[in-house]
Design a protein around this motif. Structure first.
Motif, PDB file in Angstrom:
ATOM      1  N   ALA A 498       0.837  -1.210   0.000  1.00  0.00           N
ATOM      2  CA  ALA A 498       0.000   0.000   0.000  1.00  0.00           C
ATOM      3  C   ALA A 498       0.871   1.258   0.000  1.00  0.00           C
ATOM      4  O   ALA A 498       0.527   2.272  -0.603  1.00  0.00           O
ATOM      5  CB  ALA A 498      -0.897  -0.015   1.227  1.00  0.00           C
ATOM      6  N   SER A 499       1.979   1.188   0.707  1.00  0.00           N
ATOM      7  CA  SER A 499       2.892   2.344   0.723  1.00  0.00           C
ATOM      8  C   SER A 499       4.285   1.767   0.712  1.00  0.00           C
ATOM      9  O   SER A 499       4.475   0.599   1.041  1.00  0.00           O
ATOM     10  CB  SER A 499       2.680   3.161   2.003  1.00  0.00           C
ATOM     11  OG  SER A 499       2.969   2.346   3.136  1.00  0.00           O
ATOM     12  N   TRP A 500       5.244   2.588   0.328  1.00  0.00           N
ATOM     13  CA  TRP A 500       6.621   2.114   0.414  1.00  0.00           C
ATOM     14  C   TRP A 500       7.440   3.110   1.216  1.00  0.00           C
ATOM     15  O   TRP A 500       7.760   4.184   0.731  1.00  0.00           O
ATOM     16  CB  TRP A 500       7.252   1.914  -0.966  1.00  0.00           C
ATOM     17  CG  TRP A 500       8.535   1.174  -0.782  1.00  0.00           C
ATOM     18  CD1 TRP A 500       9.697   1.661  -0.273  1.00  0.00           C
ATOM     19  CD2 TRP A 500       8.762  -0.212  -1.017  1.00  0.00           C
ATOM     20  NE1 TRP A 500      10.635   0.669  -0.177  1.00  0.00           N
ATOM     21  CE2 TRP A 500      10.083  -0.498  -0.626  1.00  0.00           C
ATOM     22  CE3 TRP A 500       7.967  -1.252  -1.519  1.00  0.00           C
ATOM     23  CZ2 TRP A 500      10.648  -1.771  -0.718  1.00  0.00           C
ATOM     24  CZ3 TRP A 500       8.534  -2.513  -1.630  1.00  0.00           C
ATOM     25  CH2 TRP A 500       9.873  -2.772  -1.224  1.00  0.00           C
ATOM     26  N   THR A 501       7.716   2.758   2.494  1.00  0.00           N
ATOM     27  CA  THR A 501       8.556   3.650   3.300  1.00  0.00           C
ATOM     28  C   THR A 501       9.749   2.881   3.848  1.00  0.00           C
ATOM     29  O   THR A 501      10.451   3.361   4.727  1.00  0.00           O
ATOM     30  CB  THR A 501       7.759   4.252   4.484  1.00  0.00           C
ATOM     31  OG1 THR A 501       7.316   3.174   5.311  1.00  0.00           O
ATOM     32  CG2 THR A 501       6.570   5.044   3.994  1.00  0.00           C
ATOM     33  N   CYS A 502       9.957   1.661   3.352  1.00  0.00           N
ATOM     34  CA  CYS A 502      11.085   0.870   3.830  1.00  0.00           C
ATOM     35  C   CYS A 502      12.357   1.231   3.076  1.00  0.00           C
ATOM     36  O   CYS A 502      12.311   1.547   1.898  1.00  0.00           O
ATOM     37  CB  CYS A 502      10.789  -0.608   3.635  1.00  0.00           C
ATOM     38  SG  CYS A 502       9.632  -1.206   4.854  1.00  0.00           S
ATOM     39  N   VAL A 503      13.487   1.154   3.786  1.00  0.00           N
ATOM     40  CA  VAL A 503      14.747   1.531   3.136  1.00  0.00           C
ATOM     41  C   VAL A 503      15.468   0.327   2.554  1.00  0.00           C
ATOM     42  O   VAL A 503      16.438   0.491   1.851  1.00  0.00           O
ATOM     43  CB  VAL A 503      15.690   2.258   4.117  1.00  0.00           C
ATOM     44  CG1 VAL A 503      15.094   3.568   4.543  1.00  0.00           C
ATOM     45  CG2 VAL A 503      16.005   1.391   5.313  1.00  0.00           C
ATOM     46  N   SER A 504      15.006  -0.907   2.883  1.00  0.00           N
ATOM     47  CA  SER A 504      15.655  -2.033   2.211  1.00  0.00           C
ATOM     48  C   SER A 504      14.611  -2.825   1.444  1.00  0.00           C
ATOM     49  O   SER A 504      13.448  -2.880   1.825  1.00  0.00           O
ATOM     50  CB  SER A 504      16.417  -2.906   3.209  1.00  0.00           C
ATOM     51  OG  SER A 504      15.610  -3.233   4.294  1.00  0.00           O
ATOM     52  N   GLY A 505      15.042  -3.425   0.396  1.00  0.00           N
ATOM     53  CA  GLY A 505      14.121  -4.112  -0.494  1.00  0.00           C
ATOM     54  C   GLY A 505      14.598  -3.877  -1.903  1.00  0.00           C
ATOM     55  O   GLY A 505      15.262  -2.885  -2.197  1.00  0.00           O
ATOM     56  N   LEU A 506      14.243  -4.818  -2.785  1.00  0.00           N
ATOM     57  CA  LEU A 506      14.726  -4.761  -4.156  1.00  0.00           C
ATOM     58  C   LEU A 506      14.387  -3.434  -4.829  1.00  0.00           C
ATOM     59  O   LEU A 506      15.184  -2.845  -5.542  1.00  0.00           O
ATOM     60  CB  LEU A 506      14.076  -5.921  -4.919  1.00  0.00           C
ATOM     61  CG  LEU A 506      14.685  -6.179  -6.292  1.00  0.00           C
ATOM     62  CD1 LEU A 506      16.154  -6.530  -6.125  1.00  0.00           C
ATOM     63  CD2 LEU A 506      13.937  -7.305  -6.981  1.00  0.00           C
ATOM     64  N   VAL A 508      14.161  -0.556  -3.814  1.00  0.00           N
ATOM     65  CA  VAL A 508      14.893   0.654  -3.419  1.00  0.00           C
ATOM     66  C   VAL A 508      16.389   0.394  -3.286  1.00  0.00           C
ATOM     67  O   VAL A 508      17.098   1.140  -2.627  1.00  0.00           O
ATOM     68  CB  VAL A 508      14.353   1.226  -2.088  1.00  0.00           C
ATOM     69  CG1 VAL A 508      12.951   1.751  -2.277  1.00  0.00           C
ATOM     70  CG2 VAL A 508      14.385   0.190  -0.977  1.00  0.00           C
ATOM     71  N   ASN A 509      16.852  -0.681  -3.939  1.00  0.00           N
ATOM     72  CA  ASN A 509      18.292  -0.942  -3.901  1.00  0.00           C
ATOM     73  C   ASN A 509      19.117   0.276  -4.302  1.00  0.00           C
ATOM     74  O   ASN A 509      20.174   0.545  -3.763  1.00  0.00           O
ATOM     75  CB  ASN A 509      18.628  -2.053  -4.903  1.00  0.00           C
ATOM     76  CG  ASN A 509      18.875  -3.334  -4.163  1.00  0.00           C
ATOM     77  OD1 ASN A 509      19.070  -3.301  -2.955  1.00  0.00           O
ATOM     78  ND2 ASN A 509      18.844  -4.441  -4.873  1.00  0.00           N
ATOM     79  N   GLY A 510      18.625   0.996  -5.297  1.00  0.00           N
ATOM     80  CA  GLY A 510      19.398   2.088  -5.901  1.00  0.00           C
ATOM     81  C   GLY A 510      19.614   3.287  -5.012  1.00  0.00           C
ATOM     82  O   GLY A 510      20.436   4.139  -5.320  1.00  0.00           O
ATOM     83  N   TYR A 547      11.398   5.525  -9.304  1.00  0.00           N
ATOM     84  CA  TYR A 547      10.879   4.357  -8.581  1.00  0.00           C
ATOM     85  C   TYR A 547      10.271   3.395  -9.592  1.00  0.00           C
ATOM     86  O   TYR A 547       9.538   3.847 -10.474  1.00  0.00           O
ATOM     87  CB  TYR A 547       9.821   4.790  -7.555  1.00  0.00           C
ATOM     88  CG  TYR A 547       9.242   3.613  -6.804  1.00  0.00           C
ATOM     89  CD1 TYR A 547       9.897   3.112  -5.678  1.00  0.00           C
ATOM     90  CD2 TYR A 547       8.068   2.994  -7.230  1.00  0.00           C
ATOM     91  CE1 TYR A 547       9.385   2.020  -4.996  1.00  0.00           C
ATOM     92  CE2 TYR A 547       7.561   1.907  -6.544  1.00  0.00           C
ATOM     93  CZ  TYR A 547       8.229   1.423  -5.436  1.00  0.00           C
ATOM     94  OH  TYR A 547       7.742   0.343  -4.770  1.00  0.00           O
ATOM     95  N   PRO A 548      10.493   2.138  -9.530  1.00  0.00           N
ATOM     96  CA  PRO A 548      11.450   1.513  -8.612  1.00  0.00           C
ATOM     97  C   PRO A 548      12.889   1.768  -9.056  1.00  0.00           C
ATOM     98  O   PRO A 548      13.120   2.001 -10.238  1.00  0.00           O
ATOM     99  CB  PRO A 548      11.105   0.018  -8.755  1.00  0.00           C
ATOM    100  CG  PRO A 548      10.520  -0.097 -10.124  1.00  0.00           C
ATOM    101  CD  PRO A 548       9.830   1.198 -10.402  1.00  0.00           C
ATOM    102  N   GLY A 553      23.523   2.502  -6.348  1.00  0.00           N
ATOM    103  CA  GLY A 553      24.196   3.699  -6.852  1.00  0.00           C
ATOM    104  C   GLY A 553      23.439   4.348  -7.988  1.00  0.00           C
ATOM    105  O   GLY A 553      24.025   4.773  -8.971  1.00  0.00           O
ATOM    106  N   ALA A 554      22.096   4.429  -7.875  1.00  0.00           N
ATOM    107  CA  ALA A 554      21.326   5.043  -8.952  1.00  0.00           C
ATOM    108  C   ALA A 554      21.544   6.551  -8.970  1.00  0.00           C
ATOM    109  O   ALA A 554      22.023   7.137  -8.009  1.00  0.00           O
ATOM    110  CB  ALA A 554      19.847   4.745  -8.734  1.00  0.00           C
TER     111      ALA A 554
END
Length: 1969
Positions: A498-506, A508-510, A547-548, A553-554
């Motif tokens: 529903a939302s994306w606020t996590c700092v780890s996960g595929l 947000v790798n970049g 996003y995504p 290093g994006a």
């Protein structure tokens, strides 16, 4: 691929909620436009209350903590914190930077203030010294700096009514500063009895020297001058934080929440108590107040801003609110309305309207809040607390729904599920609890998979899953609502979040850089619709990613503003805004989101201009989307230009090695050879890594560079001239718009840029001190006044210079990536572009900084590597050439279009009148029209087009073009292969100059009978060069491998070449075709040699450590030499062809027999006798001397001996070519040294007839040809450096006076220690014994006797209130020189002693004084220019060079009115020993006593230092400007004479050359004078005078004096020269001589002083008179016509002056000193009446009561009594062995008391006659005697002793008196004791190491004067029994005042000096009746 480029949308800062009230004050003002300016976090805010709009200034990189408003109220200055904090001055209207001030403060900038007219700005740092600094802010230049205080400074202000005065205040102090010259001098405010010493928080200056200040206790302190005159008590009830002055008066604000308004005289007008108003609250504290008209602005501690209208003062208007102090973590957005909710550690939760930009609700909780969430329906608001509880409120009225505490640790994250049924609560104890919303928040489950604290949560869209992140960076999944962990990856794959606020996960790798700490990204929020992700991190940066973003290093866009941690960031419900919150700055930022489709309209905002670039597309994966770099550019970017050893390091290294090798160098070394060489021609051009470095000069010559040489080539005559000012590789070259001057930049630790004239080849200016490692690009401005340069340090610093003055105007960090080019805008001198790896940047100057914007590529292309750039026809248009062959066309900072120009990189481009020319790697020159629409013509560089006149051959077609220039009908082209070509417009090409290509060059051979040579290089070519006047390459042949050596056969027909693969070949020397080749070795062939004579054998040496010997005829190997342990470096044959001498890399010298190769051992003595066919060896006894002192750091790579075996030439690793006399035996031979090559000189060879020397530079690829100039052939030539390595070891001569002057150690007064070796407890620290005789105040007892017999009984006693200096007897001649001068046409003379400058009238003897120096004066000079009449400069002793008040300084003052015109604090630690004005009088030259003996030049009126440089490693005695010059001066000292030139800001020096005069040696030089035509005369220690023409010794005037020549004076009127020396008077000779202008004839003058030797220390010539100052402290005037001497000033020669006594009735006094004389002085006649030479040092002197006898005590224990009338000896006696310290007649004239250092007092009865038998002595004296006083009735004697004890004895029995009552009743005849309760108050707190030495009570008995070790004379009231009594201080003496006395009638005080041997007479000023 998406993540590889940054997103195309943008954020714009729209609003900031908050105001920085904590730890800051005085930071809120009205601007002229009635806007309000303040700051929060790292942003300056300008708020318009009318339009409710904010503008932002974002030029800072960290928290702003100080702000000042310019008096015109448009400009603002702000200061920040940080390691390298800076100050920005910016315009509040446009929010653009005007100026940046940096590189001075550290830690932060605590306070700022503008002066009255806004020209200057003062700043205070947060460093440990709280440095105060004054700036000329427009130019970005620091004017002055001083340590502020040991503790924090809170406020600083300019005195708006007195120029150059400032006031600062802070912890327990207030200081009043005056700015004069470059010196800021503080005086501490005296609190006195008026108020308590306390912390002062704020201040304001008013008229009449009044200063108002607010104190910590709420009082206002009022100061007049530096004294506190009154206090206004209880102005506030607590600390006053802010004080603001306006037209109507003053406003103050305090911690009590009150604002008070005061009128201009500080009478109260009104008070406003904010705590009592509607908006007020308990604890409100005011931090800032600003009063303008009827409005008052108030800033509070809790981040609110109030506006008060004066006539409605109880209704303050709240215009800004923010969170109070405490970290801010909680942030939530409303799901349906534009609202944001924040909660903080200040325990408040606040709701903000994003539309109205206002706070709409606030509620205070019980606990600090750490997180917040709003339910989907917008009804409930959940808050997680720091204590582990959470609370749910209703949003509409903030009432509590529920409060639950299930955990003990902080709740860091909570979120409602998308369907609104659950609340997930994440805690720091690693668990997540799930609560049911409908069940009144009943706990339904918990998730316990984490091992660390929970940082982020997200629900799935269907509310069935929860994902968490924890502090370990783990990402876990749970099933809801039970909380079971999901481990099956497949199950999670399809979940939609529903939302994306996590700092780890595929997804947000970049967002993570490639190498990053896991916790530095605090928050992210994904915008699914816009496909962007926003992140917040610990560095205050907000970033936008696509996003995504899957790959590490994006790319991103970044935005700054927050100071440090950004704790949370969220999109608003409709994605219109981003909200971010700062942890420490507790501010809320609202950013407007501008999506891609709107960007076009919003382009004007794209490049947000700021110092930290906020839309930089940088990221760590910088190389991910860039095409392969071109090979050439890649090679170039990998060059570092770093050196192991820089030439600048050599002097230090030499010193270090000399220390180690103190012993072995006693042998007298060989002289340097008579021959010298001169650079004649250089083959080479640096094209392989430099661009655009080739130009036509004004007169059509060609200027370029190679190695360390700037070359000017004349193509008509085929000759070259050289600029040899550089000492390492030149990397760039630019030509002045007028084509006459050139700027070149070099490699170095502190690399320099030289600007030089192409015609005279003289340097005009040298710029250094700003770059590191090297300067890689320079460019002149269109008007030619400025120069821009770029360094090769890691941040590629860019500097803008005013090159003529040598001043740095602005400096900034350029880019992380290499910069290739800098170009200045021809239309706007403040703008420039830089281009380099993947960037082009557009800069504009702002004060001391530069502000850069990246070129904005937009959709047109990508950031390419730029190799060159030019400006077009308007200031907006620019063009750059890329590494892919395009030309980019820019307007302002936007890319407009690109044009394909070349295949491969465009390396060079130039603007012409009607178009452009470009050159590229494809070897094509292209001409373009003025808009790059059409290519008009191309020229290909091909061999076929070479014209017949070419000076060489093209190596290949289409060589890479690195430089192009147009002019004189031709196109000039420089190639990568080191060729310079001239292309005619019609097509033919002429080759002018060429050298080897890239790769080291080692092989060199000269032809046996022709002027040609061969070279072979790693560039795989073999070349033959013509050394005769045609200077060209005759032939070239490509080889399959690079080569390292070559050799001609003895008949010159064959040429042998050794290659790098172990093979060698023999070629025909004419055609270069192969004759034969061999391949027997694997490693490099390092040397190859034909045997002499017929050339029968060939020796081939290799890195395999073997030498193969081949028979040339049979082409067979006939022998192998084995036995070397390392690679072979050099091989030589003996003349018979039977013996080989070999050098190896292990520094072995070996011998082999040819042809078999048997090893021989030959004793070193025999080696010399062998006749060698050639000598290229660098080892062995014959050439021991060629190894330098620093042989460990540098290698000698090559040597070659001339055929006459006289001169050995060597080449070494540092690029020096040196010539030695052969054989060079003994260590460290003397040599001549030449710099032209940059680093390794790989080979040197003399031609067959020794007429030329050929040298090869390894890395600089140049072949240099030098002509050999035989001895005696000496023509003038510039920049020919000839010097030996170690300074000559012979001593420079000896003389006691010189040695003494050289070894004096000067200490400052403050550090002086006691002159007498006293011991024990100081009086003020002793326990006081109770006095017996404490009588009640009223009693019948008889009245107390007087302490002191007074001589003016009956008269009213008038206390003395002041002492004024009236006379000084003394002159500092013993260790200072050239310090007596005439003023006012000879009516007055000026000189100095101790710390006073004295103007002495010759006719009347009256004196006036300059007393502003706070320590000893060491030098004095007078400005000779008619514009600066009577201007004097004096330099003084000082401590460290820390710019504080005790630092050494120079005062420039007006001798007549004694006004100080300028004070220059300087970096000469220890003191200033010489000063000299320039010809125009505007410059001042000073020399220091610091270990480097720094030489500095000042513009003294402005107080600016122009240039400074270490002078010499030994003492410099004098430095003087040439009388006709402002740039040339000469310094002389211990074994030293140097000739200096000021070029811009650089000081260039040449050592004096002795070589031309036979057997001249460098002596110690003491004085200097000047003649016409560049003649200089220096006086030496031996009495000779050396005459120099330029810097070359041309003759010696032998024995001009018999002893050292201490002083010389050049008369400006007629050029005659006066010399003064040390000699014994004789009939013909004299210590003073007057010479003609050339020092050929002279007239001697005798000084009739009666001394055994006269020693002259200063000479000066006026009209017909010569003024002489001597070592014996006399100043004498000698008439030129009659040679009559008139002594004007006398003084003691050596001190201390211990003995001092005043005549009982007349204004005479006597002094006795260490110099063995007693002198009688007359105060009224201002002169010495008489002197007696005693032959021994005298210690004390005393008059008898009638004044008819004088007693003198001596250092050897003897004492003498003289009769005053006849000066006959009445009697003398010696009963003691050690010094007599005091001697006294009793008041009845009967007894004589003699006190000595043998702890004794002896009594003599004078009535028994001159036999002087001792009648008794005092017993039990514990230490040596200091002073004695008789009682009035002659019955008692008081004695003060060296253990701080005072004793009383009976006279004459000598019994001690112990009864205190008896002592108390004694009336003393005199009081000179420093001990006793009556004088307890004279001991100050600061006497740990130093003492009070002397005291004297006035004849009236009510005043007391003392003298101490600090050189102070103090005036007290007598008696002064209280400790630390009040007193007045008088300065003037050097350390140690030894004695002090009142004259009769208390008319004067006389004080005697220890160190200064001077007597000061002070006039007593009595109080009026």
């Amino acid at each position: 691929m998406a993540a590889r480029s940054a997103p195309n949308c943008h954020l714009r800062l729209e609003w900031v909620y908050g105001y920085r009230g904590h730890q800051c004050r005085n930071n809120l003002y009205y601007t002229a436009a009635k806007e309000i300016v303040y700051f929060v976090a790292g942003v300056g805010v300008v708020y318009s209350p009318r339009e409710h709009r904010q503008k932002f200034y974002r030029g800072h990189s960290d928290d702003i903590i100080s702000l000042a408003l310019h008096p015109e109220r448009v400009l603002v200055a702000t200061g920040q914190v940080g390691k390298e904090p800076y100050i920005c001055v910016w315009d509040s209207y446009t929010v653009q930077t005007i100026s940046v001030l940096k590189d001075v403060h550290t830690h932060g900038i605590a306070c700022l203030a503008f002066d009255l007219d806004g020209q200057r700005l003062v700043s205070v740092g947060l460093d440990s010294k709280n440095a105060v600094c004054v700036w000329d802010w427009k130019r970005g230049k620091m004017l002055s700096m001083a340590p502020g205080h040991t503790d924090r400074i809170f406020d600083i202000s300019w005195d708006l009514y007195q120029p150059n005065k400032l006031v600062s205040c802070g912890v327990k102090h207030i200081k009043f500063w005056s700015l004069c010259g470059n010196a800021l001098t503080p005086k501490r405010g005296v609190f006195g009895k008026t108020g308590d010493l306390q912390t002062i928080l704020c201040l304001a200056c008013a008229r009449d020297e009044l200063t108002y200040s607010g104190a910590l206790n709420g009082d206002i302190y009022v100061w007049k001058g530096i004294n506190l005159i009154r206090t206004i008590q209880g102005a506030h009830t607590a600390g006053i934080f802010s004080m603001n002055a306006c037209e109507e008066g003053f406003a103050t604000g305090g911690r009590d929440g009150c604002i008070r308004l005061w009128d201009l005289t500080f009478k109260p007008i009104t008070v406003i108590d904010l705590r009592e108003t509607d908006q007020g609250y308990k604890g409100l504290s005011v931090r800032s107040v600003c009063w303008r008209g009827d409005h008052i602005l108030v800033g509070t501690q809790d981040s609110e801003i109030f506006e008060i209208v004066v006539h409605e003062r109880n209704k303050p208007f709240l215009i800004m609110q923010g969170h109070c102090e405490g970290e801010l973590w909680a942030l939530a957005v409303h799901p349906t309305k534009p609202l944001a909710v924040t909660g903080s550690d200040d325990r408040s939760v606040r709701i903000w309207s994003l539309v109205d930009h206002a706070l709409i609700a606030r509620c205070n909780m019980e606990e600090p809040i750490r997180c917040a969430a709003v339910n989907v329906d917008g009804i409930h608001l959940a808050l997680g607390m720091k204590d582990g509880s959470f609370t749910v409120l209703r949003v509409r009225d903030m009432t509590e729904v529920v409060h639950i505490k299930d955990r003990k640790e902080a709740i860091h994250e909570l979120k409602y599920s998308p369907d609104g049924t659950y609340l997930a609560v994440g805690c720091n104890d690693s668990s997540v609890d799930i609560y049911g919303v409908a069940q009144r928040y009943k706990k339904l489950g918990e998730c316990v998979g984490s091992l660390s604290f929970i940082t982020h949560l997200d629900w799935s869209s269907d509310s069935r899953y929860l994902q968490t992140n924890d502090g370990n960076g783990k990402r876990l999944f749970y099933r809801m609502p039970g909380g079971k962990e999901v481990t099956n990856k497949e199950e999670i794959k399809g979940v939609h979040w529903a939302s994306w606020t996590c700092v780890s996960g595929l997804e947000v790798n970049g967002i993570w850089p490639k190498y990053s700490d896991i916790n530095d990204i605090n928050s992210v929020d994904g915008n699914y619709i816009g496909q962007v992700l926003v992140t917040a991190d610990d560095y205050g940066i907000i970033k936008l990613f696509r996003y995504p973003c899957l790959r590490k290093g994006a790319k991103f866009k970044k935005y700054i503003g927050h100071s440090a941690h950004v704790t949370n960031v969220r999109w608003s419900h409709d994605y219109q805004w981003v909200i971010s919150i700062g942890g420490a700055d507790h501010s809320v930022f609202q950013w407007k989101f501008i999506p891609e489709r709107k960007l076009k309209d919003a382009l004007h905002i794209a490049p947000q201009e700021s110092l930290a670039d906020s839309n930089s597309d940088e990221s760590d994966s910088d190389l991910s989307d860039v095409p392969e770099l071109d090979s050439e550019i890649e090679q170039e970017t990998q060059l570092t230009y770093r050196r192991q050893v820089y030439k600048e390091d050599l002097p230090q290294l030499k010193e270090q090695y000399k220390e180690k090798q103190k012993s072995g160098t006693s042998k007298r070394r060989e002289r340097a050879p008579g021959n010298s060489i001169r650079l004649h021609f250089v083959h080479g051009y640096r094209g392989y890594d430099c661009r655009s470095n080739l130009f036509y000069t004004q007169i059509g010559e060609i200027v370029y560079h190679v190695a360390a040489v700037g070359v000017i080539y004349n193509r008509q005559q085929n000759t070259q001239r050289f600029y040899l000012g550089h000492d390492d590789d030149i990397l760039c070259l630019a030509i002045h718009p007028l084509k006459d001057y050139v700027a070149t930049g070099q490699v170095g630790r502190d690399p320099s840029i030289h600007i030089w004239d192409t015609e005279t080849i003289k340097p005009l200016s040298v710029l250094k001190g700003c770059h590191q490692y090297g300067v890689c690009a320079v460019d002149f401005s269109a008007d030619g006044k400025r120069l821009a340069s770029v360094g090769i340090d890691d941040s590629h610093t860019i500097v803008l210079w005013d090159w003529k003055k040598g001043e740095k105007l602005s400096i900034t960090r350029g880019s992380k990536d290499k910069i290739f080019v800098v170009k200045m805008n021809p239309y706007v001198p403040d703008k420039l572009i830089t281009a380099g790896i993947k960037h082009v940047k557009f800069w504009r100057r702002a004060g001391g900084g530069l502000i850069g914007r990246k070129g904005y590529v937009g959709t047109l292309g990508k950031n390419d590597t730029m190799m060159c750039a030019v400006y077009g026809w308007t200031e907006e248009m620019a063009f750059s050439g890329t590494s892919t062959g395009d030309v980019c066309i820019w307007r302002d900072v936007f890319l407009v279009k690109t044009v394909k120009a070349h295949d491969g990189p465009v390396f060079s481009m130039h603007a012409l009148e009607k178009g452009f020319v470009t050159g590229g790697k494809d070897g094509v020159v292209a001409l373009w029209d003025d808009s790059f629409e059409r290519c008009l013509k191309t020229y290909a560089i091909k061999r076929a087009a070479l014209a017949p006149g070419s000076k060489g051959l093209l190596l290949e077609d289409n060589p890479s073009i690195r430089a192009i220039s147009l002019g004189h009908g031709h196109i000039l082209v420089g190639t990568k292969n080191g060729e310079i070509l001239e292309v005619d417009k019609s097509g033919p090409i002429t080759l002018l100059v060429q050298g080897h290509m890239e790769g080291e060059v080692w092989g060199l051979a000269t032809h046996p009978y022709l002027p040609i040579c061969a070279t072979v290089s790693d560039d795989k070519t073999l070349r033959i060069w013509d050394l005769s006047p045609s200077h060209c390459m005759l032939a070239v042949r490509k080889l399959k491998k690079g080569g390292r050596c070559c050799c001609f056969s003895p008949d010159g027909k064959a040429l042998a070449v050794g290659l790098n693969d172990g093979s060698f070949l023999m070629a025909n020397a004419d055609t270069l075709e192969d004759l034969v080749s061999f391949h027997h070795r694997k490693d490099i062939i390092s040397d190859i040699r034909f045997s002499p004579g017929s050339g029968k054998y060939l020796a081939v040496a290799s890195h395999d450590s073997f030498i193969d010997i081949y028979n040339v005829m049979s082409s067979k190997r006939v022998g192998i030499c084995k036995g070397a342990t390392s690679y072979i470096t050099h091989v030589d044959w003996d003349i018979r062809g039977k013996l080989l001498q070999v050098n190896t890399g292990a520094k072995e010298q070996l011998f082999f027999e040819a042809p078999r190769g048997k090893k021989q051992t030959i004793p070193s003595v025999e080696v010399e006798k062998i006749c060698w066919a050639s000598w290229t060896s660098v080892l062995g006894l014959c050439c021991e001397g060629i190894w330098p002192v620093i042989g460990e750091v540098t290698d000698i790579t090559a040597s070659c001996l001339t055929s006459d075996k006289m001169v050995l030439a060597t080449g070494d690793d540092l690029g020096f070519v040196k010539l030695f006399r052969y054989p060079a035996k003994g260590k460290f031979g003397k040599f001549k040294r030449y710099v032209a090559h940059s680093t390794h000189v790989t080979n040197v060879r003399w031609t067959y007839d020794d007429s030329m020397l050929v040298t090869l530079g390894g890395a600089d690829m140049s072949l240099m040809v030098w002509t050999n100039e035989m001895e005696g052939y000496q023509e003038k030539r510039p920049c020919d450096s000839e010097e030996s390595d170690t300074d000559s070891e012979e001593d420079g001569g000896y003389d006691s006076d010189v040695t003494r002057e050289n070894e004096v150690s000067y200490t400052i007064r403050a550090l002086s220690t006691n002159i007498r070796p006293m011991f024990g407890v100081k009086p003020h620290l002793q326990q006081k014994e109770p006095s017996v005789d404490e009588r009640p105040p009223v009693s019948r007892a008889p009245p107390r006797p007087e302490k002191l017999q007074t001589n003016n009984v009956g008269k009213k006693k008038r206390p003395i209130e002041d002492l004024v200096l009236e006379l000084v007897f003394g002159y500092r001649g013993r260790d200072c020189r050239n310090n007596v001068h005439y003023l006012n046409d000879g009516d007055d003379i000026i000189y100095h002693t101790a710390s006073v400058g004295i103007l002495h009238n010759v006719a009347t003897g009256t004196q006036s004084f300059y007393q502003e120096h706070n320590d000893d004066i060491l030098c004095l000079t007078v400005n000779q220019h008619p514009k600066f009449i009577n201007i004097v400069a004096t330099g003084q002793v000082g401590d460290l060079a820390d710019m504080s008040a005790t630092a050494p300084s120079i005062h420039i003052w007006d001798a007549v009115n004694k006004q100080t015109l300028s004070i220059l604090r300087c970096y000469h630690s220890k003191g200033v020993c010489s000063v000299s004005f320039s010809a125009t009088g505007k410059l001042l030259l000073s020399v220091g006593l610091d270990p480097e003996h720094t030489v500095t030049i000042w513009r003294w009126q402005e107080g600016t230092k122009i240039a400074s440089r270490a002078g010499h490693n030994q003492r410099i005695f004098v430095a003087e400007f040439r009388p006709d010059s402002d740039s040339q001066f000469v310094s002389v000292g211990v074994k030293h004479v140097k000739f200096w030139t000021l070029a811009g800001r650089a000081l260039l020096s040449k050592k004096g050359l002795l070589s031309t005069v036979e057997d001249a040696r460098m002596q110690t030089m003491l004085a200097v004078a000047f003649g016409a035509n560049n003649l200089t005369f220096t006086g030496t220690i031996s009495g000779d005078v050396c005459v120099w023409k330029d810097h070359i010794l041309c003759r010696i005037v032998a024995r001009a004096h018999n002893g050292p020549v201490f002083a010389m004076y050049t008369t400006l009127r007629d050029g005659l020269i006066v010399t003064g020396g040390k000699e014994r008077p004789s009939k013909e000779g004299g210590a003073v001589k007057l010479w003609d202008q050339e020092l050929r004839r002279c007239r001697a003058f005798r000084l009739e002083t009666g001394q055994v030797t006269d020693c002259v220390r200063s000479v000066c010539r006026g009209k017909g008179k010569i003024l002489v100052g001597t070592r014996n402290a006399e100043i004498i005037e000698v008439g030129e016509k009659n040679a009559a001497c008139n002594i004007l000033v006398n003084g003691h020669v050596d001190g201390p002056i211990w003995g001092l006594v005043t005549h009982p009735s007349r204004d005479f006094f006597l002094s006795a000193a260490e110099d063995g004389t007693v002198r009688l002085w007359d105060i009224a006649d201002k002169k010495m009446l008489n002197k007696v030479n005693l032959g021994h040092a005298a210690r004390t002197v005393c008059y008898s009561p009638e004044g008819d006898m004088v007693a003198i005590g001596m250092k050897n224990g003897e004492f003498i009594i003289l009769l005053v009338s006849s000066l006959k000896i009445w009697g003398k006696k010696r009963d003691r062995r050690c010094a007599v310290h005091d001697i006294r007649f009793s008041p009845d004239s009967r007894f004589l008391a003699v006190g000595s250092s043998e702890n004794s007092v002896d009594f003599y009865d004078l009535t028994l006659g001159p036999t002087l038998t001792r009648i008794s002595y005092c017993r039990e004296i514990p230490s040596f005697v200091i002073q004695m006083d008789f009682s009035a009735d002659s019955r008692y004697l008081q004695v003060s002793t060296g253990c701080y004890k005072r004793h009383v004895y009976e006279v004459p029995s000598g019994k001690p008196v112990t009864d205190l009552a008896t002592m108390d009743r004694i009336t003393w005849a005199t009081w000179t004791s420093i001990l006793g309760d009556e004088v307890m108050g004279i001991w100050s707190r600061h006497t740990e190491k130093a003492n009070v030495n002397c005291a004297c009570v006035s004849h009236s008995g009510i005043s007391l004067v003392t003298g101490d070790d600090f050189g102070m004379v103090k005036l007290f009231d007598f008696p002064c029994p209280e400790k630390f009594a009040k007193h007045k201080r008088f300065f003037g003496h050097s350390p140690h005042v030894t004695n002090i006395r009142f004259t009769s009638g208390d008319r004067h005080v006389v004080s005697a000096g220890g160190d200064d041997c001077s007597l000061f007479v002070w006039k007593c000023v009595h109080m009026p009746h």
